[in-house]
Design an enzyme around this catalytic site. Structure first.
Site: not given
Length: 223
Positions: A79, A87, A161, A176
């Site tokens: 990210q 996110c 998140h 993630d």
């Protein structure tokens, strides 16, 4: 539970539904969720204890060196700042990009996945910033009234998140884009992704805080 906007704009015609389980869904017996579940999306609060654990986890992984391995069949992106609704977009892409073949319809997501196969997570993240079709879908999804009614209120997501859990080659992975790499949480019995992810969520996230602000979404086979 209801079908969420998380998949509508990204997937076009497909064989998957997103089932929003709400804040108490992870403690329920997963009633009403169609099987099999192919991906799980988690919204969790951005609290210090959780991020302290993330830093510790990164150190442990780095300490393992080549002993820490992840499946080469995962699609994973870092990210990188520069994409709106970042996110949520990244978590959606991680979930949808790792679905079984044939479940994602033609559209900007599928085209981007095909174009970036074999690229490094950093390079995919950089390419994502330049991908206007994905940016447009991200902004449209964030603004969608359907999506806003199926997911937590915007003010509840400001300090939160999104991440995704998927099964690949028999293991459960946490994806993630802000972490060092995909997190391998070990064996995932066939057809038990939701149950396996629930254990991880309870022990690695919920146990670190008294916050009730956890929400879970399951991407399951369309009925």
């Amino acid at each position: 539970m209801g079908s969420s906007g998380i998949n509508a704009e990204y997937m076009g015609s497909s064989g998957i539904n997103a089932e929003y389980m709400g804040s108490s869904g992870i403690n329920a017996e997963y009633m009403g969720v169609p099987k099999p579940v192919h991906a799980v999306v988690l919204l969790f609060p951005c609290e210090k204890a959780i991020y302290d654990y993330r830093a510790k986890q990164a150190e442990e992984i780095q300490g393992l060196g080549d002993k820490y391995t992840v499946s080469s069949n995962l699609w994973y992106t870092k990210q990188i700042d520069g994409i709106g609704n970042a996110c949520g977009t990244i978590a959606s892409m991680h979930a949808l990009a790792n679905l079984p073949d044939g479940l994602v319809g033609d559209g900007p997501l599928q085209a981007f996945i095909e174009k970036t196969k074999g690229s490094t997570p950093d390079d995919i993240g950089k390419a994502l910033i330049l991908e206007k079709s994905i940016q447009e879908v991200s902004e449209a999804t964030a603004a969608s009234s359907d999506n806003q009614t199926a997911t937590p209120a915007r003010e509840d997501r400001v300090n939160a998140h999104f991440i995704a859990f998927v099964e690949r080659d028999g293991d459960c992975y946490e994806l993630d884009g802000r972490k060092i790499c995909p997190i391998n949480h070990g064996k995932c019995p066939e057809g038990q992704l939701l149950e396996t992810a629930a254990v991880v969520i309870k022990t690695k996230f919920m146990s670190l805080t008294d916050s009730p602000n956890f929400n879970v979404m399951a991407l399951a086979a369309a009925q």
